[in-house]
Structure formats: structure tokens, C-alpha cells
Design a protein around this motif. Structure first.
Motif, PDB file in Angstrom:
ATOM      1  N   SER A 246       6.977  11.683  12.177  1.00  0.00           N
ATOM      2  CA  SER A 246       6.866  10.694  11.102  1.00  0.00           C
ATOM      3  C   SER A 246       7.773  11.040   9.927  1.00  0.00           C
ATOM      4  O   SER A 246       8.064  12.200   9.658  1.00  0.00           O
ATOM      5  N   ASP A 247       8.213   9.984   9.203  1.00  0.00           N
ATOM      6  CA  ASP A 247       8.943  10.167   7.946  1.00  0.00           C
ATOM      7  C   ASP A 247       8.003  10.615   6.841  1.00  0.00           C
ATOM      8  O   ASP A 247       8.443  11.030   5.776  1.00  0.00           O
ATOM      9  N   TYR A 248       6.710  10.452   7.086  1.00  0.00           N
ATOM     10  CA  TYR A 248       5.727  10.602   6.018  1.00  0.00           C
ATOM     11  C   TYR A 248       4.843  11.827   6.231  1.00  0.00           C
ATOM     12  O   TYR A 248       4.751  12.359   7.330  1.00  0.00           O
ATOM     13  N   SER A 249       4.167  12.227   5.150  1.00  0.00           N
ATOM     14  CA  SER A 249       3.311  13.404   5.211  1.00  0.00           C
ATOM     15  C   SER A 249       1.985  13.100   5.902  1.00  0.00           C
ATOM     16  O   SER A 249       1.376  12.055   5.674  1.00  0.00           O
ATOM     17  N   LEU A 250       1.561  14.027   6.739  1.00  0.00           N
ATOM     18  CA  LEU A 250       0.217  14.009   7.305  1.00  0.00           C
ATOM     19  C   LEU A 250      -0.547  15.182   6.704  1.00  0.00           C
ATOM     20  O   LEU A 250      -0.101  16.327   6.798  1.00  0.00           O
ATOM     21  N   ASP A 251      -1.657  14.884   6.077  1.00  0.00           N
ATOM     22  CA  ASP A 251      -2.486  15.948   5.515  1.00  0.00           C
ATOM     23  C   ASP A 251      -3.827  15.982   6.230  1.00  0.00           C
ATOM     24  O   ASP A 251      -4.443  14.940   6.454  1.00  0.00           O
TER      25      ASP A 251
ATOM     26  N   ARG B 102      -4.179  25.841   0.100  1.00  0.00           N
ATOM     27  CA  ARG B 102      -4.318  24.735  -0.851  1.00  0.00           C
ATOM     28  C   ARG B 102      -5.800  24.405  -0.966  1.00  0.00           C
ATOM     29  O   ARG B 102      -6.484  24.284   0.041  1.00  0.00           O
TER      30      ARG B 102
ATOM     31  N   SER C 299       3.045  14.645  13.165  1.00  0.00           N
ATOM     32  CA  SER C 299       3.554  14.861  11.817  1.00  0.00           C
ATOM     33  C   SER C 299       5.071  14.979  11.827  1.00  0.00           C
ATOM     34  O   SER C 299       5.761  14.368  11.003  1.00  0.00           O
ATOM     35  N   ASP C 300       5.592  15.741  12.780  1.00  0.00           N
ATOM     36  CA  ASP C 300       7.043  15.949  12.862  1.00  0.00           C
ATOM     37  C   ASP C 300       7.784  14.651  13.148  1.00  0.00           C
ATOM     38  O   ASP C 300       8.904  14.452  12.684  1.00  0.00           O
TER      39      ASP C 300
ATOM     40  N   LEU D  81       3.773   3.760   9.114  1.00  0.00           N
ATOM     41  CA  LEU D  81       3.797   2.892   7.933  1.00  0.00           C
ATOM     42  C   LEU D  81       3.738   3.639   6.616  1.00  0.00           C
ATOM     43  O   LEU D  81       4.202   3.147   5.585  1.00  0.00           O
TER      44      LEU D  81
ATOM     45  N   PRO E 287       2.135   7.623   4.459  1.00  0.00           N
ATOM     46  CA  PRO E 287       1.477   8.928   4.537  1.00  0.00           C
ATOM     47  C   PRO E 287      -0.023   8.784   4.814  1.00  0.00           C
ATOM     48  O   PRO E 287      -0.641   7.820   4.381  1.00  0.00           O
TER      49      PRO E 287
ATOM     50  N   VAL F 199       0.833  -1.217   0.000  1.00  0.00           N
ATOM     51  CA  VAL F 199       0.000   0.000   0.000  1.00  0.00           C
ATOM     52  C   VAL F 199       0.861   1.259   0.000  1.00  0.00           C
ATOM     53  O   VAL F 199       1.979   1.259   0.526  1.00  0.00           O
ATOM     54  N   ARG F 200       0.358   2.323  -0.595  1.00  0.00           N
ATOM     55  CA  ARG F 200       1.119   3.573  -0.706  1.00  0.00           C
ATOM     56  C   ARG F 200       0.666   4.649   0.250  1.00  0.00           C
ATOM     57  O   ARG F 200       1.438   5.506   0.657  1.00  0.00           O
TER      58      ARG F 200
END
Lengths: 292, 320
Positions: A120-125, A197, A117-118, A93, A95, A67-68
Motif C-alpha cells: 500500500s501507498d498508505y500507513s497500516l497501524d 509507541r 502494508s508494503d 484508498l 491509511p 475521507v482521510r
């Protein structure tokens, strides 16, 4: 339905599981928007909250399938008491995106989300929905007094250093024009978003929206020859599935249609899906996706 | 407008309010519940992919890989000098030769003279097939506006011979560096214009993807932002960045990748910053009347366009 008609229903193949959705707060919401495609409200328990342990089981399965990204929606996700724990685990795991109405985004929660968010390696939107640039346009759809409360939540996110995506549905006709979009950007800048955005979503004539805007016409359904170069890869059901407390469904839109349910576990749902519902027509014609 | 229905103890089924139990019972009748063995087989079927039959080039000790030239012939000259300095055994380009910068035809003789081994980006595919746009994959109207400006300029200023050459480039290459087999693609192994950003390309996705492709490392470009992930399995996923414009970090440098055979069969990966004559590039862009927004990016190191496609974290560190 005759056999002839059934033979004409095209089927979409799942080419990979890129996006896993969670109906994390079920159909429970602290608003009852007149265009809600799953008719979420304070009284709608068609789908219940998902627990952390249930989510973890599906995360494990999805990871093995490559999964992405993960999406969380409802209802209002932050009504789920385990939402922050679920999000924290998910961000280990991949974003994650949370679709929220912004009403439960107080200062403390926004600060915790920023920390999450900070770490994690991944983006939180965070994706916050709004239906106009003032109370007069928004509140008839989303509820009395909601505009002011939504903008407060957006302001709290901005103050915490998070930059949400603001989603507007085409119920708000002004967003179609560049001028209308610019006016949105101005309102958002005034509320602390330096780099606003915006995502525009089409409306689906199902759920509460079919009451508000009317049903589909009979011809608005997909035929095999509508496929693009013989494929349905442009539809989100070719690369995603939706988990609810009652199983795994083809997409976020059809969770109130029993035929949208594809199985118990994700592995039960990796086969083709017949594009029989008229909402499938909207996805195809509008090029719609619930992803950001 | 009709009154919103009260769902207490009820669900909507076929436009009618029915007891929740009735709705849930109806749902249970739909969907499959497979045995464990069948589930494993289904999962295996989804993630399996056959080999691509692409011949493996090499083996080499050291290769230099770059992407996204964007008509920046000053950047290209600088990266070719870097290849000599590093004594690279081979030089690879991952596509997107045009767009953004001036006089697109100028990069062609530089690439051929240096023996650069190229693959197609979405730009080459579009130009070679006479496609109406660059197929960059943007979704925002402003991003698409600027993408259209640069694509039309590039299409106008490339000869038919250059476009035909682009059309003959392969879509992917495989290269052996030491003991490691590298797969070179433009966007992703699945799609020429897929965006693989650092914060939205997670480990589980990459592990399955590289397993499917039977490679030890995957190199891509397309997003304009460089990154490297060493996966728990020991494989490497690398976005080599671009040499056509800066990496949205407030410096005017551009990026490329240097890959070397390491000890114990490993791979050494570097993504060095590269100086080039960005002021000369800016002057030439202005002389060609390219958008001032593009020139600003070259001179400041901050992107002014293509911003809406950035994930939350990449956007957060962006100036605009």
C-alpha cells in the motif's frame, strides 16, 4: 426531561468526514475485559460482524466525501473472517488502523499484514491494548492468561517488521508517571519492539466500565457554555462517524446507546448531533479521541 | 467488582438486559433514512466551501518554494543561492522561521533582502501573539518537552519588531505558475498545524480538499518531510519539506520545491536535495547551548525528537 433542559443541550457540527470507523467484528470478542466501553464478549451480539460487501458500500460513500483515514475496531476485529480482505481493500484508498487485543496475531497473519502494508501507498497501524506490564496487573482486567498471549502477538508483529502502537487505559494508574511509562517501554523492548509507541486512553464510565468503576455523577454533562470559542471542533464527533452492521453511529463510544445511531447511510448522518450523553463530557474534559 | 453480564440473546439497554430484538427495534427508531436526492444534497453541503478571495500573484514561469527555516540561516543562504541558480521568478516561504536552530533573528534580513514572499506558520502566529507555546500539535510528552525548549529559546531571542513583522504575514497565498493556480499554506488549507504526511494523506481526501479550494496545486510544509502526489484529476499535492533540518533519511541535506510551467499547461515539480554548511550550524547550536539531541539530528540526518507524530511507515524508515 423538561423543555428547559432540552434547550440546554449543545449540538456538535460535523465539519468534515476525516475519520471513518468500522465496528468490524461488532461486539464479539474473545476476551471480556472488565473496562470495555462497549461490553464486548464472546456472547455479545448487540452488533454483528460487518461483511466485506457492506464495508465496500460505505468506503465508496466515504471516498466521495473526502475521507482521510479508516479505523477498525470491535470486539476483536480478527474474529471477522473477512477482516484481511476488508483491510486490503481499504488500504487501496487510504491509511488504516486496526484496534486489536493481539490474541489472533500468529506468525502467518503477521507476515500477511506486513505484505499488505508494503503493497500500500498508505500507513497500516496495528494498535494492541494491554493493561499492565505484568500478568498480575493486566490479567484481572483483560482475563486470565491474557498478558502472556498479548505479548506473544506483539512479538509476532515485531518479528514480521510491524511496529504496533500499544494502548494502555488509565485503569492502569502507573502510566501516568514518566517512570511508569519507561517501565512499559522496557517490557516492550524486551519483546522485540525497538521503537516502542504508546498511547494512553482515558476510561469511559459506560458499558462494562460503569459496573467496574461506577457511573457518572449527575453534573458531569455538557452545557453550551462549555464549547471552546463557541465550537466543539476538539471532539472527535466533529470529524468522524462509526459504521456498524446496524447503521451509522455518531462515535465508537455510543454504539450501545440507541440515540447514538444517526442513520442508515453516511449521508444520513452529516447533520448536527446533540451532546446529551454523559460520555460526551469525558471526551470534552479529557480531550479524548479514539484516534491514535 | 460485579460479574460480567452474559449477553447471549440479549443486549444492554439503559442498564438492563433486554432481548436483542427489543434493542434493535429501539435503535431503528433513531437516526434518519433520507431519499437519494436528499443524500446527494447533504454530501454536497459537507464538501462545499466558498472562495477565499485571496489575490492571485504572478503569473510566473518558475518559482522556488521552501518551508521550515527553523532559524537555520546557513540553510536559508544556501536555498537563496539555489533560487539564483535556478533563475526563479519568485521565492516563497511557507512559514516556521524559528525553532530548533540558533539566533532566530538572523534569518530576517536574509528573507527581506531577497524579497522572499512569506506566509505565517504556527511559529509566527504563536510568537506574534505572545502565545505560551509553539502550537506545533505534538501529543507526546517528550516531543512537547523539546518543542517547549526551542520555543522558549526562540521567543527570548526574537525582537519585538521581528515578531510584529511575523504578525503581519498572510496565512495563505495564491500564485499562478504558467496556467496552474497554486495554493500556498503552512500545515493544510484547513488548519495551520495539521500534519500532512505522505502515507496518511490519501488521494480521496486531497481531491476533495483541492476541489473545495479551487486550486490546481496545494503546497504545504509543517511535517518536515517532503512528498509529491499527482492526483488522478491532474492536480498536484506537494509537501515542500523543510530547509531547517534534514528529512530523517540519514543524509544531512535539506529539501525545497521548484515549480515550473510545463508543456500543455502542466506543472513540473521537483523536490531537490540541498547541501549547506551543516557543521557550522551545529557549532553555532552548541555555542548557544541548544539541546545536543538537536545537534545530533543536524550532523547525522536522523531525527531524535518529534518522532511520536510520525505515521507507521515514516516511523519504520526512521532510525529512532
Amino acid at each position: 426531561m423538561s423543555n428547559l433542559q432540552q434547550a440546554e443541550i449543545p449540538a456538535v457540527e460535523l465539519r468534515s468526514l476525516d475519520t471513518l470507523w468500522f465496528q468490524v467484528s461488532g461486539t464479539l470478542c474473545n476476551l471480556a475485559c472488565s473496562h470495555c466501553l462497549v461490553s464486548a464478549s464472546p456472547t455479545n451480539r448487540t452488533h454483528e460482524h460487518l461483511s466485506l460487501s457492506k464495508v465496500e458500500g460505505y468506503l465508496d460513500e466515504a471516498v466521495r466525501l473526502g475521507v482521510r483515514e479508516f479505523y477498525f475496531t470491535g470486539g476483536e476485529p480478527f474474529l471477522n473472517p473477512e477482516m484481511e480482505a476488508i483491510l486490503e481493500r481499504t488500504l487501496e484508498l487510504g491509511p488504516a488502523t486496526v484496534l486489536t487485543n493481539g490474541l489472533l496475531l500468529n506468525t502467518e497473519r503477521c507476515a500477511r499484514l506486513k505484505q499488505m502494508s508494503d503493497r500500500s501507498d498508505y500507513s497500516l497501524d496495528l494498535r494492541v491494548s494491554i493493561d499492565g506490564y505484568d500478568s498480575a496487573s493486566n490479567d484481572p482486567i483483560r482475563g486470565e492468561g491474557s498478558f502472556v498471549r498479548i505479548l506473544k502477538g506483539i512479538g509476532n508483529l515485531a518479528a514480521a517488521g510491524l511496529n504496533p502502537v500499544i494502548t494502555v487505559t488509565e485503569v492502569c494508574s502507573e502510566v501516568a508517571s514518566a517512570k511508569g511509562r519507561e517501565r512499559f517501554f522496557e517490557v516492550l523492548r524486551e519483546h522485540g519492539l525497538e521503537k516502542p509507541r504508546l498511547k494512553i486512553l482515558p476510561v469511559f464510565k459506560i458499558g462494562a466500565e460503569s459496573e467496574r468503576g461506577g457511573d457518572y455523577a449527575d453534573w458531569q454533562r455538557l452545557k453550551p457554555e462549555d464549547a471552546l470559542d463557541g465550537r466543539w471542533d476538539h471532539l472527535q464527533c466533529s470529524s468522524s462517524r462509526m459504521v456498524t452492521a446496524s447503521g451509522v453511529w455518531v462515535c465508537p463510544i455510543l454504539i450501545n446507546v440507541p440515540g447514538g445511531r444517526m442513520g442508515e447511510r453516511i449521508a444520513d448522518t452529516l447533520g448536527d448531533y446533540p451532546l446529551a450523553h454523559q460520555a460526551c463530557w469525558t471526551c470534552h474534559v479529557e480531550g479524548a479521541t479514539c484516534r491514535t | 467488582m460485579s460479574k460480567f453480564p452474559d449477553h447471549k440473546g440479549k443486549a444492554t439497554l439503559d442498564g438492563k438486559l433486554v432481548p436483542l430484538e427489543e434493542f434493535r427495534a429501539e435503535c431503528k427508531r433513531h437516526g434518519r433514512s433520507l431519499e437519494d436526492g436528499e443524500r446527494a444534497a447533504e454530501a454536497q453541503r459537507l464538501v462545499s466551501v466558498g472562495g477565499d478571495g485571496v489575490e492571485v500573484e504572478g503569473p510566473f514561469e518558475r518559482v522556488l518554494v521552501f518551508g521550515g527555516v527553523y532559524s537555520n540561516h546557513y540553510g536559508l543562504s544556501a536555498v537563496l543561492e539555489a533560487a539564483e541558480r535556478h533563475r526563479a521568478d519568485a521565492i516563497y516561504c511557507l512559514g516556521d522561521l524559528g525553532g530548533f536552530g540558533p539566533k532566530p533573528e538572523k534569518v530576517w534580513p536574509l528573507l527581506t533582502a531577497a524579497g522572499v514572499r512569506c506566509i505565517q506558520g504556527n511559529y509566527e502566529q504563536s510568537l506574534a501573539t505572545g502565545h505560551e507555546d509553539c502550537n506545533c500539535g505534538y501529543t507526546d510528552p517528550r516531543d512537547n518537552h523539546f518543542a517547549e525548549l526551542s520555543y522558549n529559546y526562540t521567543a527570548r531571542n526574537c525582537s519585538d519588531e521581528f515578531k510584529a513583522w511575523m504578525g503581519g504575514l498572510p496565512e495563505r497565498r495564491r500564485v499562478r505558475v504558467g496556467d496552474r493556480e497554486l495554493l500556498l499554506v503552512h500545515g493544510s488549507p484547513r488548519q495551520v498545524n495539521e500534519f500532512l504526511f505522505h502515507t496518511t494523506t490519501p488521494v480521496p481526501f486531497l481531491e476533495v480538499l483541492l476541489e473545495q479550494e479551487r486550486c490546481d496545486a496545494m503546497l504545504c510544509t509543517h511535517t518536515g518531510l517532503h512528498w509529491h502526489r499527482r492526483l488522478p484529476s491532474g492536480r498536484d499535492a506537494i509537501n515542500v519539506g523543510v530547509i531547517g533540518r534534514p528529512a530523517n533519511d540519514g543524509t544531512t541535506d535539506v529539501r525545497y520545491a521548484l515549480l515550473e510551467a510545463g508543456g500543455n499547461g502542466g506543472l513540473r515539480v521537483e523536490l531537490p536535495a540541498l547541501r549547506y554548511d551543516h557543521e557550522a550550524l551545529a557549532a553555532e547550536m552548541r555555542a548557544e547551548s541548544l539541546p545536543e539531541e538537536f545537534v545530533e539530528t543536524i550532523l547525522t540526518g536522523w531525527w531524535t525528537t518529534c518522532l511520536e507524530i510520525l505515521p507507521a511507515k515514516e516511523r519504520a524508515t526512521s532510525k529512532f
